[in-house]
Design a protein around this motif. Structure first.
Motif, PDB file in Angstrom:
ATOM      1  N   GLY A   1       0.781  -1.237   0.000  1.00 25.14           N
ATOM      2  CA  GLY A   1       0.000   0.000   0.000  1.00 25.14           C
ATOM      3  C   GLY A   1       0.810   1.284   0.000  1.00 25.14           C
ATOM      4  O   GLY A   1       0.265   2.355   0.258  1.00 25.14           O
ATOM      5  N   PHE A   2       2.104   1.206  -0.276  1.00 23.81           N
ATOM      6  CA  PHE A   2       2.956   2.394  -0.263  1.00 23.81           C
ATOM      7  C   PHE A   2       3.267   2.857  -1.680  1.00 23.81           C
ATOM      8  O   PHE A   2       3.530   2.053  -2.560  1.00 23.81           O
ATOM      9  CB  PHE A   2       4.260   2.124   0.505  1.00 23.81           C
ATOM     10  CG  PHE A   2       4.039   1.845   1.955  1.00 23.81           C
ATOM     11  CD1 PHE A   2       3.905   2.890   2.857  1.00 23.81           C
ATOM     12  CD2 PHE A   2       3.943   0.550   2.425  1.00 23.81           C
ATOM     13  CE1 PHE A   2       3.677   2.639   4.202  1.00 23.81           C
ATOM     14  CE2 PHE A   2       3.709   0.292   3.772  1.00 23.81           C
ATOM     15  CZ  PHE A   2       3.575   1.339   4.662  1.00 23.81           C
ATOM     16  N   GLU A   3       3.257   4.163  -1.869  1.00 23.04           N
ATOM     17  CA  GLU A   3       3.620   4.780  -3.145  1.00 23.04           C
ATOM     18  C   GLU A   3       5.043   5.315  -3.018  1.00 23.04           C
ATOM     19  O   GLU A   3       5.489   5.662  -1.922  1.00 23.04           O
ATOM     20  CB  GLU A   3       2.656   5.928  -3.476  1.00 23.04           C
ATOM     21  CG  GLU A   3       1.200   5.509  -3.615  1.00 23.04           C
ATOM     22  CD  GLU A   3       0.946   4.582  -4.789  1.00 23.04           C
ATOM     23  OE1 GLU A   3       1.639   4.725  -5.825  1.00 23.04           O
ATOM     24  OE2 GLU A   3       0.075   3.710  -4.671  1.00 23.04           O
ATOM     25  N   LEU A  59       4.250   8.502   7.549  1.00 16.61           N
ATOM     26  CA  LEU A  59       3.750   7.252   6.979  1.00 16.61           C
ATOM     27  C   LEU A  59       2.615   6.705   7.826  1.00 16.61           C
ATOM     28  O   LEU A  59       2.768   6.539   9.038  1.00 16.61           O
ATOM     29  CB  LEU A  59       4.865   6.199   6.948  1.00 16.61           C
ATOM     30  CG  LEU A  59       6.027   6.447   6.007  1.00 16.61           C
ATOM     31  CD1 LEU A  59       7.063   5.341   6.171  1.00 16.61           C
ATOM     32  CD2 LEU A  59       5.545   6.511   4.572  1.00 16.61           C
ATOM     33  N   PRO A  60       1.479   6.381   7.208  1.00  8.57           N
ATOM     34  CA  PRO A  60       0.405   5.723   7.953  1.00  8.57           C
ATOM     35  C   PRO A  60       0.749   4.239   8.084  1.00  8.57           C
ATOM     36  O   PRO A  60       0.940   3.548   7.094  1.00  8.57           O
ATOM     37  CB  PRO A  60      -0.819   5.945   7.063  1.00  8.57           C
ATOM     38  CG  PRO A  60      -0.257   6.066   5.678  1.00  8.57           C
ATOM     39  CD  PRO A  60       1.123   6.657   5.829  1.00  8.57           C
ATOM     40  N   LEU A  61       0.858   3.776   9.308  1.00 11.13           N
ATOM     41  CA  LEU A  61       1.251   2.389   9.571  1.00 11.13           C
ATOM     42  C   LEU A  61       0.250   1.732  10.513  1.00 11.13           C
ATOM     43  O   LEU A  61      -0.599   2.397  11.102  1.00 11.13           O
ATOM     44  CB  LEU A  61       2.653   2.352  10.195  1.00 11.13           C
ATOM     45  CG  LEU A  61       3.765   3.005   9.375  1.00 11.13           C
ATOM     46  CD1 LEU A  61       5.049   3.092  10.193  1.00 11.13           C
ATOM     47  CD2 LEU A  61       4.013   2.233   8.093  1.00 11.13           C
ATOM     48  N   ILE A  62       0.397   0.422  10.667  1.00  6.76           N
ATOM     49  CA  ILE A  62      -0.445  -0.340  11.592  1.00  6.76           C
ATOM     50  C   ILE A  62       0.478  -1.182  12.457  1.00  6.76           C
ATOM     51  O   ILE A  62       1.388  -1.836  11.942  1.00  6.76           O
ATOM     52  CB  ILE A  62      -1.442  -1.229  10.824  1.00  6.76           C
ATOM     53  CG1 ILE A  62      -2.329  -0.346   9.979  1.00  6.76           C
ATOM     54  CG2 ILE A  62      -2.210  -2.138  11.763  1.00  6.76           C
ATOM     55  CD1 ILE A  62      -3.588  -0.924   9.463  1.00  6.76           C
ATOM     56  N   MET A 108      -0.986   3.858  13.474  1.00  3.91           N
ATOM     57  CA  MET A 108       0.084   4.675  14.042  1.00  3.91           C
ATOM     58  C   MET A 108       0.763   5.381  12.887  1.00  3.91           C
ATOM     59  O   MET A 108       0.428   5.133  11.727  1.00  3.91           O
ATOM     60  CB  MET A 108       1.073   3.813  14.833  1.00  3.91           C
ATOM     61  CG  MET A 108       1.716   2.718  14.011  1.00  3.91           C
ATOM     62  SD  MET A 108       2.721   1.570  14.947  1.00  3.91           S
ATOM     63  CE  MET A 108       4.189   2.491  15.195  1.00  3.91           C
ATOM     64  N   GLN A 109       1.681   6.262  13.182  1.00  2.00           N
ATOM     65  CA  GLN A 109       2.409   6.920  12.102  1.00  2.00           C
ATOM     66  C   GLN A 109       3.857   7.100  12.494  1.00  2.00           C
ATOM     67  O   GLN A 109       4.201   7.090  13.671  1.00  2.00           O
ATOM     68  CB  GLN A 109       1.767   8.249  11.738  1.00  2.00           C
ATOM     69  CG  GLN A 109       1.789   9.279  12.828  1.00  2.00           C
ATOM     70  CD  GLN A 109       1.112  10.580  12.395  1.00  2.00           C
ATOM     71  OE1 GLN A 109       0.588  10.684  11.304  1.00  2.00           O
ATOM     72  NE2 GLN A 109       1.153  11.572  13.252  1.00  2.00           N
ATOM     73  N   PHE A 143       9.182   7.273  15.365  1.00  2.00           N
ATOM     74  CA  PHE A 143       7.876   6.814  15.837  1.00  2.00           C
ATOM     75  C   PHE A 143       7.366   7.621  17.029  1.00  2.00           C
ATOM     76  O   PHE A 143       6.327   7.294  17.588  1.00  2.00           O
ATOM     77  CB  PHE A 143       7.920   5.321  16.195  1.00  2.00           C
ATOM     78  CG  PHE A 143       7.993   4.429  14.981  1.00  2.00           C
ATOM     79  CD1 PHE A 143       6.846   3.966  14.386  1.00  2.00           C
ATOM     80  CD2 PHE A 143       9.217   4.073  14.431  1.00  2.00           C
ATOM     81  CE1 PHE A 143       6.897   3.149  13.264  1.00  2.00           C
ATOM     82  CE2 PHE A 143       9.287   3.263  13.316  1.00  2.00           C
ATOM     83  CZ  PHE A 143       8.134   2.807  12.728  1.00  2.00           C
ATOM     84  N   ASN A 144       8.091   8.664  17.444  1.00  2.00           N
ATOM     85  CA  ASN A 144       7.602   9.540  18.510  1.00  2.00           C
ATOM     86  C   ASN A 144       6.335  10.242  18.033  1.00  2.00           C
ATOM     87  O   ASN A 144       6.148  10.479  16.834  1.00  2.00           O
ATOM     88  CB  ASN A 144       8.657  10.603  18.849  1.00  2.00           C
ATOM     89  CG  ASN A 144       9.780  10.054  19.699  1.00  2.00           C
ATOM     90  OD1 ASN A 144       9.575   9.717  20.856  1.00  2.00           O
ATOM     91  ND2 ASN A 144      10.978   9.969  19.123  1.00  2.00           N
TER      92      ASN A 144
END
Length: 174
Positions: A97-99, A109-112, A119-120, A135-136
């Protein structure tokens, strides 16, 4: 009705942030506005905001305004170096799902996480085969300046309390 545990609160606010650099504090600048078009609704005790935010609202009622500052140490704290890490670029593929432009420095970055929670991470640097991510929380190290108005306070329904979020027009639709 006053804001207390297990009430649903609807409010608008402007959030400004400032940072202390030695003896000098920066001028607060706006980072978020939740207005009548996009109000913030939450179940008191479960806002996801710093605990101090909710403490400052206890006892307020509909039509009350508020303005307060939450110092960085009571907000999101200071940056944790252990939350800055290099990850292999091959984890950020189109299949996941990354461009390509998403890994540009400064992007979030939108992450899970491993439990499925969103999370981002902020892209700090392209290291070639790896990318350095922070990740802060984006507001770590900042004092938070809130100004706003309460426009709804009501009892949360048993279903809302069970699910942990607001239902209805300004909440989650099942």
């Amino acid at each position: 009705m006053e804001i207390s545990n297990n009430t649903v609160v609807g409010l608008t606010y402007e959030l400004k942030v400032s940072k202390e650099e030695g003896e000098i504090e920066s001028v607060p600048f706006s980072v978020e506005i939740r207005d009548e078009e996009d109000p913030f609704y939450f179940i008191f005790g479960q806002s996801g905001l710093p605990e101090k935010f909710e403490e400052m609202l206890i006892g307020k009622k509909e039509k009350d305004t508020f303005g307060f500052i939450i110092k960085a140490e009571e907000a999101y704290g200071e940056a944790d170096d252990e939350l800055i890490m290099a990850l292999p670029k091959n984890q950020f593929t189109k299949e996941n799902g990354f461009e390509p432009g998403m890994l540009d420095e400064g992007n979030f970055l939108p992450l899970i996480d491993e439990n499925g929670y969103p999370m981002q991470a902020k892209v700090l640097k392209d290291l070639g085969e790896e990318v350095l991510l922070d990740f802060n929380h984006p507001l770590v190290g900042f004092d938070l300046h809130f100004e706003g108005e309460i426009f709804e306070v009501r009892e949360a329904t048993p279903e809302e309390l069970d699910h942990g979020h607001v239902h209805g027009e300004h909440g989650h639709q099942h």
